[in-house]
Design a protein around this motif. Structure first.
Motif, PDB file in Angstrom:
ATOM      1  N   VAL A 130      34.765  66.114  17.619  1.00  0.00           N
ATOM      2  CA  VAL A 130      34.648  64.810  17.007  1.00  0.00           C
ATOM      3  C   VAL A 130      33.140  64.243  16.966  1.00  0.00           C
ATOM      4  O   VAL A 130      33.041  63.518  16.117  1.00  0.00           O
TER       5      VAL A 130
ATOM      6  N   ALA B 215      39.120  56.340  15.229  1.00  0.00           N
ATOM      7  CA  ALA B 215      39.624  57.565  16.068  1.00  0.00           C
ATOM      8  C   ALA B 215      41.035  57.125  16.432  1.00  0.00           C
ATOM      9  O   ALA B 215      41.715  58.261  16.455  1.00  0.00           O
TER      10      ALA B 215
ATOM     11  N   SER C 204      39.821  63.728  21.979  1.00  0.00           N
ATOM     12  CA  SER C 204      39.345  63.076  20.852  1.00  0.00           C
ATOM     13  C   SER C 204      38.802  61.793  21.374  1.00  0.00           C
ATOM     14  O   SER C 204      37.648  61.175  20.907  1.00  0.00           O
ATOM     15  N   LEU C 205      39.400  61.268  22.343  1.00  0.00           N
ATOM     16  CA  LEU C 205      38.994  59.828  22.774  1.00  0.00           C
ATOM     17  C   LEU C 205      37.418  60.247  23.824  1.00  0.00           C
ATOM     18  O   LEU C 205      36.774  59.243  23.878  1.00  0.00           O
TER      19      LEU C 205
ATOM     20  N   THR D  92      28.957  64.011  13.763  1.00  0.00           N
ATOM     21  CA  THR D  92      28.851  62.582  13.701  1.00  0.00           C
ATOM     22  C   THR D  92      27.792  61.932  14.077  1.00  0.00           C
ATOM     23  O   THR D  92      27.203  60.899  13.499  1.00  0.00           O
TER      24      THR D  92
ATOM     25  N   THR E 112      34.761  60.406  21.338  1.00  0.00           N
ATOM     26  CA  THR E 112      34.924  58.949  20.850  1.00  0.00           C
ATOM     27  C   THR E 112      33.797  58.046  21.768  1.00  0.00           C
ATOM     28  O   THR E 112      32.960  57.352  21.156  1.00  0.00           O
TER      29      THR E 112
ATOM     30  N   ILE F  88      34.362  52.562  14.728  1.00  0.00           N
ATOM     31  CA  ILE F  88      34.511  53.910  15.327  1.00  0.00           C
ATOM     32  C   ILE F  88      35.918  54.045  16.145  1.00  0.00           C
ATOM     33  O   ILE F  88      36.632  55.047  15.960  1.00  0.00           O
TER      34      ILE F  88
ATOM     35  N   THR G 156      43.157  60.241  14.856  1.00  0.00           N
ATOM     36  CA  THR G 156      43.911  61.216  15.809  1.00  0.00           C
ATOM     37  C   THR G 156      45.363  61.211  15.543  1.00  0.00           C
ATOM     38  O   THR G 156      46.112  62.166  15.960  1.00  0.00           O
TER      39      THR G 156
ATOM     40  N   TYR H 170      38.252  62.207  11.679  1.00  0.00           N
ATOM     41  CA  TYR H 170      39.312  62.523  12.865  1.00  0.00           C
ATOM     42  C   TYR H 170      40.527  63.137  12.270  1.00  0.00           C
ATOM     43  O   TYR H 170      41.120  63.957  12.956  1.00  0.00           O
TER      44      TYR H 170
END
Length: 371
Positions: free
Chosen positions: A20, A48, A222-223, A24, A226, A44, A52, A195
């Motif tokens: 992720v 996300a 993913s979080l 980036t 992020t 963002i 996701t 994502y």
């Protein structure tokens, strides 16, 4: 076909986390600051969530047959020729994306660290390593990510602690309100595909060690990634402001000039770049691996290893002809890449759509009447 893969939940989460934010941080923040200014943080977060969700929705359908590659049995759900066409498009997308990332890397590394080195030589050296890792198998790439993500994560998690005093400014108010709804939507739309690339996990189900929390693992990874990206964006905005951040080619690298770890390490550029390169290499490897796997399935090959190095040559060649300079490369990304990427990523949903239509028709017909 094997029933259970070897990629664990920890490895899947580590891959998602590194995937992720790795490239980036280096290539997204500057254009985002210029286009969305203080609204970039919200862009963002929204991207996300939507991106996701796109990936986990596809995974939900792919989990119906976790022991089979989607590229192999997808032809039973839709017309087999249409299926092969989709596989070729997906393969091109991931290989093109690999060439794009490779070009970004050479544009960054050569002027800064490898002056007078031919871009082709750098590209070949990188892709030889990537192709060799790919030939070791999909699970090997995930194990490599697991081995690196803790070190990468620890650095970026604790990095904001060195900038806390600088973040105590009236600028916080600017992050609490929306300045331009049109720019907010446009930039969110542009980031969602970054994502959405996580949809690649749906095409390697037999490699994954399936458990009930697999989708939750992707959300957590993913979080977490992020969070790293968001904090980095906030730090850059606090230090440079939106106008200066937009003019800097690599604001994340410029930010490291303010970071000193006591008298032990006065210049962290080399440390940050080496860690970033590790994350970059992981992302490039998994994208190239997915593209190679899908190409072999489109060609009905039983093993993708014979085409690994030929495809690596194609990736290097594409990276050299994508654009004349970094500015032209960025213009392509800003103008059309998001729509192209979302279109390709959403091709997966043709399969569940056809499946549900056929299932609905079968239910409506009901059992044949008894004589």
């Amino acid at each position: 076909m094997k029933q259970q893969g070897t990629v664990t939940g920890l490895q899947l989460g580590a891959m998602t986390f590194v995937f992720v934010f790795s490239t980036t941080i280096a290539f997204l923040i500057s254009p985002l600051a210029g286009a969305a200014s203080f609204d970039g943080g919200l862009c963002i977060v929204l991207a996300a969530i939507f991106g996701t969700a796109l990936a986990t929705f596809s995974l939900r359908f792919a989990l119906r047959q976790p022991s089979s590659y989607f590229g192999e049995y997808g032809g039973t759900l839709i017309n087999k020729y249409l299926h092969k066409g989709i596989l070729f498009l997906l393969s091109f997308f991931f290989l093109h994306l690999a060439s794009y990332i490779l070009r970004e890397f050479t544009d960054f590394f050569i002027p800064t660290y490898l002056r007078e080195t031919p871009p082709a030589a750098v590209g070949v050296l990188v892709m030889v390593a990537v192709a060799s890792l790919t030939q070791s198998g999909v699970s090997t790439v995930f194990r490599f990510a697991q081995g690196c993500f803790l070190f990468i994560g620890v650095l970026f998690v604790f990095k904001p602690l060195f900038f806390l005093t600088a973040m105590d400014t009236p600028m916080w108010y600017e992050f609490t309100r929306i300045h331009d709804w049109k720019a907010l939507w446009a930039q969110t739309y542009a980031i969602i595909p970054w994502y959405g690339e996580l949809i690649m996990f749906s095409y390697i189900m037999p490699e994954l060690n399936i458990n009930p929390k697999i989708r939750k693992v992707i959300w957590v990874g993913s979080l977490a990634g992020t969070y790293i990206l968001l904090v980095e964006f906030l730090l850059i905005m606090f230090f440079f402001g939106p106008k200066l951040a937009a003019t800097l080619v690599y604001p994340a690298l410029e930010l490291t000039g303010f970071l000193h770890l006591g008298d032990f390490l006065r210049n962290t550029d080399a440390l940050i770049v080496s860690i970033w390169f590790t994350g970059y290499f992981i992302k490039l490897s998994i994208i190239f691996t997915i593209g190679t796997l899908l190409c072999s399935q489109a060609l009905s090959l039983s093993n993708y290893k014979p085409i690994t190095f030929p495809l690596a040559v194609i990736v290097v060649s594409m990276s050299l002809i994508l654009a004349k300079n970094p500015v032209q490369l960025a213009e392509y990304f800003n103008s059309s890449w998001a729509t192209f990427a979302l279109f390709i990523e959403c091709l997966f949903f043709i399969y569940p759509l056809v499946f549900w239509i056929k299932s609905g028709r079968a239910r409506s017909k009901g059992p044949a009447p008894k004589p």
